[in-house]
Design a protein around this motif. Sequence first.
Motif, PDB file in Angstrom:
ATOM      1  N   ALA A 237       0.855  -0.935  -0.046  1.00  0.00           N
ATOM      2  CA  ALA A 237      -0.167  -0.157  -0.005  1.00  0.00           C
ATOM      3  C   ALA A 237       0.816   1.308   0.092  1.00  0.00           C
ATOM      4  CB  ALA A 237      -1.046  -0.131   1.058  1.00  0.00           C
ATOM      5  N   ASN A 238       1.911   1.060   0.696  1.00  0.00           N
ATOM      6  CA  ASN A 238       2.845   2.510   0.891  1.00  0.00           C
ATOM      7  C   ASN A 238       3.425   2.547  -0.514  1.00  0.00           C
ATOM      8  OD1 ASN A 238       2.188   2.889   3.522  1.00  0.00           O
ATOM      9  ND2 ASN A 238       3.739   1.818   4.366  1.00  0.00           N
ATOM     10  N   LEU A 239       3.920   1.549  -1.093  1.00  0.00           N
ATOM     11  CA  LEU A 239       4.477   1.617  -2.452  1.00  0.00           C
ATOM     12  C   LEU A 239       3.605   2.245  -3.402  1.00  0.00           C
ATOM     13  CD1 LEU A 239       7.362   1.153  -4.273  1.00  0.00           C
ATOM     14  CD2 LEU A 239       6.227  -1.076  -4.700  1.00  0.00           C
ATOM     15  N   VAL A 240       2.439   1.804  -3.620  1.00  0.00           N
ATOM     16  CA  VAL A 240       1.380   2.271  -4.540  1.00  0.00           C
ATOM     17  C   VAL A 240       1.145   3.805  -4.267  1.00  0.00           C
ATOM     18  CG1 VAL A 240      -1.216   1.986  -5.122  1.00  0.00           C
ATOM     19  CG2 VAL A 240       0.188   0.026  -4.646  1.00  0.00           C
ATOM     20  N   THR A 241       0.964   4.255  -2.901  1.00  0.00           N
ATOM     21  CA  THR A 241       0.800   5.429  -2.686  1.00  0.00           C
ATOM     22  C   THR A 241       2.039   6.291  -2.979  1.00  0.00           C
ATOM     23  OG1 THR A 241      -0.504   4.725  -0.817  1.00  0.00           O
ATOM     24  CG2 THR A 241       0.283   7.205  -0.755  1.00  0.00           C
ATOM     25  N   ALA A 242       3.194   5.967  -2.970  1.00  0.00           N
ATOM     26  CA  ALA A 242       4.536   6.714  -3.372  1.00  0.00           C
ATOM     27  C   ALA A 242       4.551   6.639  -4.748  1.00  0.00           C
ATOM     28  CB  ALA A 242       5.649   5.766  -2.768  1.00  0.00           C
ATOM     29  N   VAL A 243       4.221   5.831  -5.673  1.00  0.00           N
ATOM     30  CA  VAL A 243       4.344   5.793  -6.940  1.00  0.00           C
ATOM     31  C   VAL A 243       2.973   6.561  -7.601  1.00  0.00           C
ATOM     32  CG1 VAL A 243       4.524   4.205  -9.095  1.00  0.00           C
ATOM     33  CG2 VAL A 243       5.653   3.581  -6.993  1.00  0.00           C
ATOM     34  N   LEU A 244       1.821   6.309  -7.257  1.00  0.00           N
ATOM     35  CA  LEU A 244       0.614   6.798  -7.831  1.00  0.00           C
ATOM     36  C   LEU A 244       0.072   7.831  -7.141  1.00  0.00           C
ATOM     37  CD1 LEU A 244      -1.005   3.727  -8.872  1.00  0.00           C
ATOM     38  CD2 LEU A 244       0.452   4.897 -10.149  1.00  0.00           C
ATOM     39  N   GLY A 245       0.755   8.378  -5.970  1.00  0.00           N
ATOM     40  CA  GLY A 245      -0.095   9.373  -5.016  1.00  0.00           C
ATOM     41  C   GLY A 245      -1.171   8.898  -4.325  1.00  0.00           C
ATOM     42  N   PRO A 246      -1.567   9.848  -3.284  1.00  0.00           N
ATOM     43  CA  PRO A 246      -2.734   9.384  -2.367  1.00  0.00           C
ATOM     44  C   PRO A 246      -4.031   9.475  -3.035  1.00  0.00           C
ATOM     45  CG  PRO A 246      -1.716  11.365  -1.718  1.00  0.00           C
ATOM     46  CD  PRO A 246      -0.784  10.862  -2.915  1.00  0.00           C
ATOM     47  N   SER A 247      -4.242   9.944  -4.195  1.00  0.00           N
ATOM     48  CA  SER A 247      -5.627  10.165  -4.759  1.00  0.00           C
ATOM     49  C   SER A 247      -5.854   8.817  -5.510  1.00  0.00           C
ATOM     50  CB  SER A 247      -5.618  11.193  -5.661  1.00  0.00           C
ATOM     51  OG  SER A 247      -4.651  11.027  -6.877  1.00  0.00           O
ATOM     52  N   PHE A 248      -4.714   8.021  -5.580  1.00  0.00           N
ATOM     53  CA  PHE A 248      -5.225   6.566  -6.207  1.00  0.00           C
ATOM     54  C   PHE A 248      -6.230   5.903  -5.262  1.00  0.00           C
ATOM     55  CE2 PHE A 248      -4.387   2.096  -5.894  1.00  0.00           C
ATOM     56  CZ  PHE A 248      -4.790   1.618  -6.985  1.00  0.00           C
ATOM     57  N   TRP A 249      -6.148   6.044  -4.182  1.00  0.00           N
ATOM     58  CA  TRP A 249      -7.046   5.249  -3.082  1.00  0.00           C
ATOM     59  C   TRP A 249      -8.344   5.688  -3.123  1.00  0.00           C
ATOM     60  CZ3 TRP A 249      -5.046   0.657  -1.950  1.00  0.00           C
ATOM     61  CH2 TRP A 249      -3.788   0.589  -1.909  1.00  0.00           C
ATOM     62  N   THR A 250      -8.633   6.709  -3.615  1.00  0.00           N
ATOM     63  CA  THR A 250     -10.213   7.259  -3.470  1.00  0.00           C
ATOM     64  C   THR A 250     -10.695   7.289  -5.025  1.00  0.00           C
ATOM     65  OG1 THR A 250      -9.413   9.577  -3.751  1.00  0.00           O
ATOM     66  CG2 THR A 250     -10.073   8.822  -1.782  1.00  0.00           C
ATOM     67  N   ALA A 251      -9.763   6.911  -5.876  1.00  0.00           N
ATOM     68  CA  ALA A 251     -10.323   6.971  -7.503  1.00  0.00           C
ATOM     69  C   ALA A 251     -11.033   5.463  -7.580  1.00  0.00           C
ATOM     70  CB  ALA A 251      -8.990   6.922  -8.399  1.00  0.00           C
ATOM     71  N   PRO A 252     -11.760   5.600  -8.505  1.00  0.00           N
ATOM     72  CA  PRO A 252     -12.892   4.407  -8.819  1.00  0.00           C
ATOM     73  C   PRO A 252     -12.032   3.296  -9.527  1.00  0.00           C
ATOM     74  CG  PRO A 252     -13.345   6.213 -10.375  1.00  0.00           C
ATOM     75  CD  PRO A 252     -12.501   6.561  -9.309  1.00  0.00           C
ATOM     76  N   SER A 253     -12.389   2.119  -9.099  1.00  0.00           N
ATOM     77  CA  SER A 253     -11.832   0.978  -9.659  1.00  0.00           C
ATOM     78  C   SER A 253     -12.634   0.405 -10.615  1.00  0.00           C
ATOM     79  CB  SER A 253     -11.467  -0.199  -8.476  1.00  0.00           C
ATOM     80  OG  SER A 253     -12.677  -0.728  -8.147  1.00  0.00           O
ATOM     81  N   PRO A 254     -12.040  -0.640 -11.294  1.00  0.00           N
ATOM     82  CA  PRO A 254     -12.776  -1.172 -12.588  1.00  0.00           C
ATOM     83  C   PRO A 254     -13.723  -2.241 -11.907  1.00  0.00           C
ATOM     84  CG  PRO A 254     -10.539  -1.812 -12.700  1.00  0.00           C
ATOM     85  CD  PRO A 254     -10.678  -1.065 -11.522  1.00  0.00           C
ATOM     86  N   LEU A 255     -13.980  -2.394 -10.685  1.00  0.00           N
ATOM     87  CA  LEU A 255     -14.701  -3.280 -10.245  1.00  0.00           C
ATOM     88  C   LEU A 255     -16.234  -2.337  -9.606  1.00  0.00           C
ATOM     89  CD1 LEU A 255     -12.376  -4.961  -7.785  1.00  0.00           C
ATOM     90  CD2 LEU A 255     -13.965  -6.302  -9.170  1.00  0.00           C
ATOM     91  N   ALA A 256     -17.005  -2.196 -10.651  1.00  0.00           N
ATOM     92  CA  ALA A 256     -18.173  -1.427 -10.441  1.00  0.00           C
ATOM     93  C   ALA A 256     -17.909   0.049  -9.915  1.00  0.00           C
ATOM     94  CB  ALA A 256     -19.158  -2.234  -9.361  1.00  0.00           C
ATOM     95  N   GLY A 257     -16.931   0.600 -10.105  1.00  0.00           N
ATOM     96  CA  GLY A 257     -16.538   1.977  -9.747  1.00  0.00           C
ATOM     97  C   GLY A 257     -16.380   1.920  -8.039  1.00  0.00           C
ATOM     98  N   ILE A 258     -16.105   1.048  -7.617  1.00  0.00           N
ATOM     99  CA  ILE A 258     -15.885   1.062  -6.065  1.00  0.00           C
ATOM    100  C   ILE A 258     -14.644   1.629  -5.811  1.00  0.00           C
ATOM    101  CG2 ILE A 258     -15.543  -0.286  -3.855  1.00  0.00           C
ATOM    102  CD1 ILE A 258     -17.532  -2.232  -5.165  1.00  0.00           C
ATOM    103  N   PRO A 259     -14.269   2.493  -4.887  1.00  0.00           N
ATOM    104  CA  PRO A 259     -12.964   3.140  -4.640  1.00  0.00           C
ATOM    105  C   PRO A 259     -11.983   2.096  -4.205  1.00  0.00           C
ATOM    106  CG  PRO A 259     -14.411   4.380  -3.270  1.00  0.00           C
ATOM    107  CD  PRO A 259     -15.502   3.227  -4.144  1.00  0.00           C
ATOM    108  N   TRP A 260     -10.955   2.324  -4.580  1.00  0.00           N
ATOM    109  CA  TRP A 260      -9.544   1.120  -4.365  1.00  0.00           C
ATOM    110  C   TRP A 260      -9.586   1.001  -2.915  1.00  0.00           C
ATOM    111  CZ3 TRP A 260      -7.963  -2.047  -7.774  1.00  0.00           C
ATOM    112  CH2 TRP A 260      -7.772  -1.765  -9.043  1.00  0.00           C
ATOM    113  N   ASN A 261      -9.684   2.019  -2.123  1.00  0.00           N
ATOM    114  CA  ASN A 261      -9.653   1.652  -0.599  1.00  0.00           C
ATOM    115  C   ASN A 261     -10.477   0.929  -0.063  1.00  0.00           C
ATOM    116  OD1 ASN A 261     -11.671   3.426  -0.765  1.00  0.00           O
ATOM    117  ND2 ASN A 261     -10.691   5.091   0.682  1.00  0.00           N
ATOM    118  N   LEU A 262     -11.779   0.899  -0.510  1.00  0.00           N
ATOM    119  CA  LEU A 262     -12.855  -0.012  -0.132  1.00  0.00           C
ATOM    120  C   LEU A 262     -12.520  -1.445  -0.669  1.00  0.00           C
ATOM    121  CD1 LEU A 262     -15.601  -0.168   1.236  1.00  0.00           C
ATOM    122  CD2 LEU A 262     -16.674   0.467  -0.623  1.00  0.00           C
TER     123      LEU A 262
END
Length: 142
Positions: free
Chosen positions: A1-26
């Motif tokens: 999770a820390n590596l993903v945040t470092a590479v993609l930024g913290p906004s990645f976790w609230t962005a919608p995922s391909p799974l029905a638009g659910i945010p990545w953190n959920l």
Amino acid sequence: ANLVTAVLGPSFWTAPSPLAGIPWNLCLLLITIICGIVTNIDNWATIARVIYHRRRTNRANNTRHGKFNYLVAVSRFAPFLLFCAGFFCWMSLSPSNIMQRHPRAMSWVMGFLFCKLVTALMVSHITNDEYHPMSKTVWLVL
């Protein structure tokens, strides 16, 4: 999770995922919960299987309990249950909403106390010493 945040930024976790638009953190939370439930079910199934085989072996050998005492095992498991129940009650029934006010501190306290219980369990297992989980530190939470 820390590596993903470092590479993609913290906004990645609230962005919608391909799974029905659910945010990545959920999505990560749901995967963690599902894996925890599967692990828990497997652990309880293993315990039930061991108890069943021990009882069958004891009946075949005409021994009453063998060397394994279930009451002692339950008494050693009880502090873990009491600790988790006590901590949950403290978090949910706190009149000052302590978990909402100090989430990191509460997570650290829970982690350190659980680590203390588990470390004592591992040391007693490795040294073939008797496990005494009810220390002063655990009684503070209970």
